[in-house]
Write an enzyme that holds these catalytic residues in place. Structure first.
Site, PDB file in Angstrom:
ATOM      1  N   PHE B 245       0.930  -1.619  -0.372  1.00  0.00           N
ATOM      2  CA  PHE B 245      -0.279   0.165   0.069  1.00  0.00           C
ATOM      3  C   PHE B 245       0.728   1.764  -0.036  1.00  0.00           C
ATOM      4  O   PHE B 245       0.424   1.977  -0.118  1.00  0.00           O
ATOM      5  CB  PHE B 245      -0.998   0.461   1.366  1.00  0.00           C
ATOM      6  CG  PHE B 245      -1.709  -1.136   1.427  1.00  0.00           C
ATOM      7  CD1 PHE B 245      -2.483  -1.559   0.043  1.00  0.00           C
ATOM      8  CD2 PHE B 245      -1.377  -2.273   2.050  1.00  0.00           C
ATOM      9  CE1 PHE B 245      -2.802  -2.460   0.218  1.00  0.00           C
ATOM     10  CE2 PHE B 245      -1.990  -3.681   2.097  1.00  0.00           C
ATOM     11  CZ  PHE B 245      -2.578  -3.639   1.811  1.00  0.00           C
ATOM     12  N   ILE B 471       2.582  -7.385  -4.753  1.00  0.00           N
ATOM     13  CA  ILE B 471       2.590  -7.457  -3.822  1.00  0.00           C
ATOM     14  C   ILE B 471       0.601  -8.219  -3.149  1.00  0.00           C
ATOM     15  O   ILE B 471       0.312  -7.397  -1.995  1.00  0.00           O
ATOM     16  CB  ILE B 471       2.539  -5.398  -3.167  1.00  0.00           C
ATOM     17  CG1 ILE B 471       1.646  -4.975  -3.716  1.00  0.00           C
ATOM     18  CG2 ILE B 471       3.835  -5.124  -4.170  1.00  0.00           C
ATOM     19  CD1 ILE B 471       1.464  -3.089  -3.634  1.00  0.00           C
ATOM     20  N   ILE B 633      -9.899  -4.465 -19.203  1.00  0.00           N
ATOM     21  CA  ILE B 633      -9.297  -5.091 -18.422  1.00  0.00           C
ATOM     22  C   ILE B 633      -8.849  -6.752 -18.495  1.00  0.00           C
ATOM     23  O   ILE B 633      -8.835  -6.900 -19.367  1.00  0.00           O
ATOM     24  CB  ILE B 633     -10.748  -5.273 -17.664  1.00  0.00           C
ATOM     25  CG1 ILE B 633     -11.126  -4.444 -17.057  1.00  0.00           C
ATOM     26  CG2 ILE B 633     -10.324  -6.559 -16.461  1.00  0.00           C
ATOM     27  CD1 ILE B 633     -10.574  -3.823 -16.066  1.00  0.00           C
ATOM     28  N   PRO B 636      -9.971 -10.477 -15.120  1.00  0.00           N
ATOM     29  CA  PRO B 636     -11.187  -9.506 -14.045  1.00  0.00           C
ATOM     30  C   PRO B 636     -11.401 -10.187 -12.663  1.00  0.00           C
ATOM     31  O   PRO B 636     -11.846  -8.910 -12.157  1.00  0.00           O
ATOM     32  CB  PRO B 636     -12.260 -10.671 -15.052  1.00  0.00           C
ATOM     33  CG  PRO B 636     -11.684 -10.391 -17.042  1.00  0.00           C
ATOM     34  CD  PRO B 636     -10.107 -10.912 -16.488  1.00  0.00           C
ATOM     35  N   LYS B 705      -5.141   0.672 -18.446  1.00  0.00           N
ATOM     36  CA  LYS B 705      -4.599   1.278 -17.520  1.00  0.00           C
ATOM     37  C   LYS B 705      -4.691   1.097 -16.018  1.00  0.00           C
ATOM     38  O   LYS B 705      -5.290  -0.051 -16.631  1.00  0.00           O
ATOM     39  CB  LYS B 705      -5.536   2.503 -17.389  1.00  0.00           C
ATOM     40  CG  LYS B 705      -5.668   3.524 -19.352  1.00  0.00           C
ATOM     41  CD  LYS B 705      -6.459   4.739 -19.468  1.00  0.00           C
ATOM     42  CE  LYS B 705      -7.219   4.339 -19.538  1.00  0.00           C
ATOM     43  NZ  LYS B 705      -8.276   6.158 -19.430  1.00  0.00           N
ATOM     44  N   GLY B 706      -4.015   1.301 -15.122  1.00  0.00           N
ATOM     45  CA  GLY B 706      -3.673   1.191 -14.125  1.00  0.00           C
ATOM     46  C   GLY B 706      -4.943   1.659 -13.411  1.00  0.00           C
ATOM     47  O   GLY B 706      -6.490   1.592 -13.391  1.00  0.00           O
ATOM     48  N   GLY B 708      -5.015  -0.225  -9.333  1.00  0.00           N
ATOM     49  CA  GLY B 708      -5.186   0.404  -7.814  1.00  0.00           C
ATOM     50  C   GLY B 708      -5.495   0.708  -7.022  1.00  0.00           C
ATOM     51  O   GLY B 708      -6.056   1.427  -6.069  1.00  0.00           O
ATOM     52  N   GLU B 709      -5.120   2.451  -8.004  1.00  0.00           N
ATOM     53  CA  GLU B 709      -5.625   3.580  -6.507  1.00  0.00           C
ATOM     54  C   GLU B 709      -6.953   4.090  -6.972  1.00  0.00           C
ATOM     55  O   GLU B 709      -7.399   4.493  -6.133  1.00  0.00           O
ATOM     56  CB  GLU B 709      -4.307   5.108  -7.584  1.00  0.00           C
ATOM     57  CG  GLU B 709      -3.001   4.434  -7.353  1.00  0.00           C
ATOM     58  CD  GLU B 709      -1.879   3.838  -6.675  1.00  0.00           C
ATOM     59  OE1 GLU B 709      -2.489   3.683  -5.444  1.00  0.00           O
ATOM     60  OE2 GLU B 709      -0.913   3.285  -6.594  1.00  0.00           O
TER      61      GLU B 709
END
Lengths: 214, 746
Positions: B245, B471, B633, B636, B705-706, B708-709
């Site tokens: 994180f 991670i 994606i 998925p 595209k990302g 996580g955030e």
């Protein structure tokens, strides 16, 4: 059943406090030290080091089907015994204070926080860890709960997962998995910081509904 | 662009390892003769050590050494070891203070290591650490940001200083205006795995490290600098990491110290910090105060926004993040000004925490948008749509892709937005007030440089190699899907080797950038293999001679002509016929200059339904829908998990998470998981995730595209907005605890 013996120091009687024990000449004879030498050593703080040799206690415990005869310091937690001495590192340390559930194992069938359990209190008990949950061992068939966690992606980093799975199995065995809300309540001692909770609840309900023996 | 991407929801490739206890995290490695160390922390936040008594600890059973500022082994590259961030180990901006672990009696934050006690067992090190006694000369302590906001300084670098588009004070002249202050407390990453390191000098100048790092290459580089070693002599391994994180985005001073002490005692040395030390030794989300001024006309068009943020940092290091950035480009507003300041306090240094500054800023901006919509008597989605922009107003260039309108619409349908009443406090069910809220999130979509190696064997199996660490988001699973899509190898024949510096170099896992970066390298290397296979098949005398390369397809180990499927050759036969046992390609991949013509962002929309009990002030999130517009994606199943994880983190951020400092002592009072409340099972409802799943045509060959955030960014604002809708009361200081709700309702 396998027999594993771990060598350590000789056991001492539990009621001997460190210093009074050290100063008993009969015990010191074993160290080939004369009492005056030992007393001088104690004055220099070396008594702590000598005492350490006597601070081992015998422990017989069955872990994942293997009977162990161990000799351990009485302050060792079940968690550190499993991880550092028996090398069963599937059980994780997340807080060492019984606040996160990552170290959940079964002692005589009940889920406990291994970090809050002094190893000595498991004398004569049967301990099951994540490594011993499935009958088939590490490469064989998975326990239904392990399979359900994979199916429902009930994890991300995987660190809390052994504790979640051990807790989830106990949750069903206890009869506390009758609804998603009940599962959420009875699983709340197991924190997942990645936040896989919704999938974990799905996995537990799937196993419960499937009716497989857990 | 990957034209034929198929993405069935496969199981996580490392699932079996994780459910059987077979996954090995750094502290699980067992090296013979390992010693254990425990850190003793300072009991004051500012001053110096007056005396330090280590004699009793040294005399305790099993103790191998007690290391303090008086006897710490030298670290030859001390000027460098703070490096190791995602973008490389750059020196930190200089402040008046410097912090070098165990190098001086000076104390700069509570919990600062004053001794490291080493023994032959963990229990003995822990006991001996309790025998170390210090006295201190205290100095006045500054830890309360609110008292020192006026001391803010403009940091150097891209995130420092001011931004202005149009007129800074335009909002003041608008018919409808808003001024609001928002507070984010200290939040702590608290991954379930405790921080630490296992260091082993295998020879005089050769080092093996099992680390808790989000980037093995970054740790390798930082240690190479600290110990003036050739990076080739440093082997770092982090195949599994128990959550990061953001706390693993740099090499922390205590890691360097452990490596130095391991060399001194000539044994492998393991550090596992305590949970309370996770609050002081590995960073946190900085306490941040923000003010938003906003002006709009009566038709709901924004006229001006001014966004000011002031965040805490350490006295010895300036930590900056992109707190105010979203305000610059999110809405079509002609006049925007932002201001970002740091206040240096007697605290340990922050580090990016999931969503980082963007999550902090989005809480303020998206709360303010909701407040303004209410003033205008507009639906909050309608207000956003009236200020929607198809081009980036900050840089005056197009977005590489943006499907946010569709995200608003689909999320609204899924949550049942039509049930929301625009009049707050108007829906009650039994004892509970019901409210709905939404918020937008956005984060840069990056294309970093990475490399990957692909090995395709004649038996049809494929191995992917990259140093990247997974991670938790499912990096290995996503890379498997990409290789499967390019080369048609069944997923169960694909193996991924990662998290080790012996593998091709990859960036630190962070910034939601890994599928884009490492995935592109995997794509390029697989494509090179495909091209070679096609060449072998098409050449004179080859089995498909006379066909065209672009007519070939590759699936399940068979190369065939798309329109004439009978013309085919098995890859294994093709390789054998050419005496090849393996095809081996390594590719470095980075974006081309065309990327600079676009603004590349991922977007999310979060919707929540909350219940608020007006008798107790308790807020419960009862429904959550998160929509991701993050390109194609790739995987998925793991993508959905990332999104639900963002919801759980967002519920904690919104309702419970707050590390509280007693400013008399500069010390946390709730530095454990019983008192610092992260969301638990009982806090998190069933969650619906929606993927827009439309490829970005610019960013990379996958169009991915990302995410996580964006899974977290904006969520806390959605909850605050729902609480307002339920109660008519606005809580602007996170977390929204019952006492704050009750105070407002009183």
């Amino acid at each position: 059943m396998n027999q594993h013996e771990h060598t350590g120091g000789e056991s001492a009687s539990a009621d001997s406090s460190r210093r009074s024990f050290l100063k008993q000449s009969s015990a010191l004879a074993a160290l080939v030290l004369t009492p005056p030498t030992a007393m001088a050593a104690a004055d220099q703080g070396l008594d702590e080091k000598m005492a350490a040799a006597f601070e081992q206690m015998p422990l017989q415990v069955n872990v994942n089907g293997t009977a162990h005869r161990l000799s351990i310091e009485p302050r060792v937690t079940l968690l550190d015994l499993l991880r550092e001495q028996l090398h069963l590192t599937g059980t994780k340390k997340g807080c060492d204070h019984g606040q996160c559930g990552a170290c959940t194992v079964h002692v005589d069938g009940a889920r406990v926080n291994a970090c809050l359990t002094l190893a000595m209190t498991t004398e004569g008990s049967t301990v099951t860890t994540i490594e011993g949950l499935a009958d088939g061992g590490p490469t064989g068939a998975l326990h239904p709960m392990q399979a359900a966690f994979i199916k429902h992606d009930g994890f991300q980093c995987g660190y809390c997962t052994p504790g979640q799975i051990m807790s989830a199995v106990a949750c069903i065995r206890e009869g506390h998995a009758n609804s998603p809300d009940e599962v959420r309540e009875y699983m709340s001692g197991n924190i997942c910081r990645c936040g896989a909770y919704a999938n974990i609840v799905d996995a537990i309900m799937d196993v419960k509904k499937g009716g497989a023996k857990v | 662009m990957m034209k034929d991407l198929t993405n069935p929801p496969i199981d996580r490739i490392d699932g079996r390892m994780k459910v059987t206890g077979g996954a090995q995290y750094f502290a699980d490695f067992d090296l013979p003769n390992t010693a254990y160390c425990v850190i003793v922390g300072s009991e004051i936040a500012r001053g110096s050590i007056a005396s330090l008594d280590t004699k009793k600890a040294l005399g305790a059973p099993g103790v191998l050494g007690v290391f303090t500022h008086q006897n710490m082994p030298p670290i030859p590259g001390w000027d460098a070891p703070v490096g190791g961030e995602a973008d490389g180990p750059a020196p930190k901006p200089k402040t008046e203070e410097t912090y070098r672990i165990l190098s001086s009696p000076k104390i700069l934050f509570d919990g600062q290591p004053i001794a490291i006690v080493v023994a032959d067992t963990f229990e003995r090190a822990t006991y001996a650490a309790s025998l170390v006694k210090a006295t201190y000369t205290k100095q006045p302590t500054r830890t309360d940001l609110h008292k020192h906001v006026s001391d803010g300084v403009a940091p150097k670098g891209a995130e420092g200083g001011n931004y202005l588009r149009g007129k800074a004070d335009a909002y003041q002249t608008a018919p409808v205006t808003l001024e609001a202050n928002y507070t984010i407390p200290v939040e702590v990453h608290n991954p379930m795995e405790l921080h630490g390191i296992l260091a082993h000098w295998t020879a005089a100048n050769t080092l093996m490290i099992y680390a808790k790092t989000q980037g093995v290459n970054a740790t390798q580089q930082a240690m190479a600098q600290a110990f003036k070693l050739d990076p080739k002599n440093i082997h770092v391994h982090t195949e599994f990491m128990g959550g990061g994180f953001g706390m693993g985005l740099r090499t922390w001073p205590q890691e360097t110290a452990v490596v130095a002490i391991a060399r001194k005692i000539n044994r492998p040395l393991k550090l596992v910090v305590s949970r309370s030390q996770m609050f002081t030794l590995v960073g946190h989300r900085p306490y941040t105060v923000q003010t938003i001024n906003m002006g709009a006309d009566r038709d709901g068009k924004l006229i001006g926004i001014a966004h000011a943020a002031t965040a805490e940092t350490a006295s010895y290091e300036d930590f900056t993040e992109a707190t105010v950035n979203m305000t610059k480009f999110m809405y079509a507003c002609p006049n925007v000004s932002t201001r970002y300041r740091l206040v240096r306090l007697d605290r340990s240094v922050p580090i990016w925490m999931r969503g980082p500054g963007e999550a902090t800023g989005a809480f303020a901006l998206e709360s303010a948008m909701d407040e303004m919509a209410h003033k205008l008597n507009l639906d909050p989605i309608e207000f956003r749509l009236r200020n929607y922009t198809e081009t980036d107003p900050e840089h005056n260039r197009p977005y590489s892709s943006k499907h946010l309108k569709e995200a608003y619409q689909r999320g609204a349908e899924a949550i049942g937005w039509k049930n929301r009443k625009n009049e707050p406090g108007s829906v009650r069910e039994g004892d509970w007030l019901i409210g709905y809220g939404m918020s937008t999130g956005t984060f840069n979509a990056f294309r970093w440089e990475a490399s990957a190696r692909i090995l395709l064997k004649a038996d049809g199996s494929l191995t992917i190699q990259s140093a990247v660490t997974d991670i938790g988001p499912g990096t290995g699973t996503a890379l498997t899907m990409i290789a499967h899509n390019v080369l048609g190898v069944p997923v169960d024949r694909i193996k991924v080797e990662y998290g080790d510096t012996s593998l091709p170099k990859a960036p630190t896992q962070g910034g939601s950038a890994i599928v884009s970066a490492v995935g592109s390298a995997v794509y390029d290397a697989c494509t090179a293999i495909k091209t070679e296979l096609a060449g072998l098949a098409l050449r004179a005398g080859g089995p498909l001679a006379g066909q065209q390369a672009d007519e070939l397809t590759l699936a399940d180990g068979v190369l065939s002509v798309e329109k004439e499927p009978k013309k085919k050759v098995a890859v294994s036969d093709l390789m054998q016929a050419n005496n090849l046992t393996v095809l081996d390609k390594t590719k470095d991949s980075k974006g081309g200059p065309e990327l600079g013509k676009y603004s590349m962002y991922s977007f999310s929309v979060h919707f929540v339904q909350v219940r608020v009990n007006p008798q107790t002030g308790v807020v419960r999130v009862t429904k959550a829908v998160s929509v991701a517009d993050s390109g194609r994606i790739v995987s998925p199943k793991t993508a959905a998990s990332q999104m639900i994880g963002g919801v759980a983190g967002g519920i904690g951020m919104a309702l419970t998470e707050e590390a509280i400092i007693d400013h008399r002592f500069g010390r946390f009072v709730n530095n454990n998981l019983a008192d610092y409340h992260v969301a638990v099972h009982a806090d998190v409802p069933a969650i619906e995730t929606i993927m827009i799943d439309k490829p970005d045509p610019i960013i990379n060959p996958m169009g991915a595209k990302g995410m996580g955030e964006i899974a977290l960014i904006g969520f806390a604002g959605a909850v605050a907005n729902a609480v307002f809708n339920a109660t008519g009361q606005r809580v602007r200081d996170l977390p929204i605890t019952p006492d704050k709700v009750m105070q407002k309702l009183a």
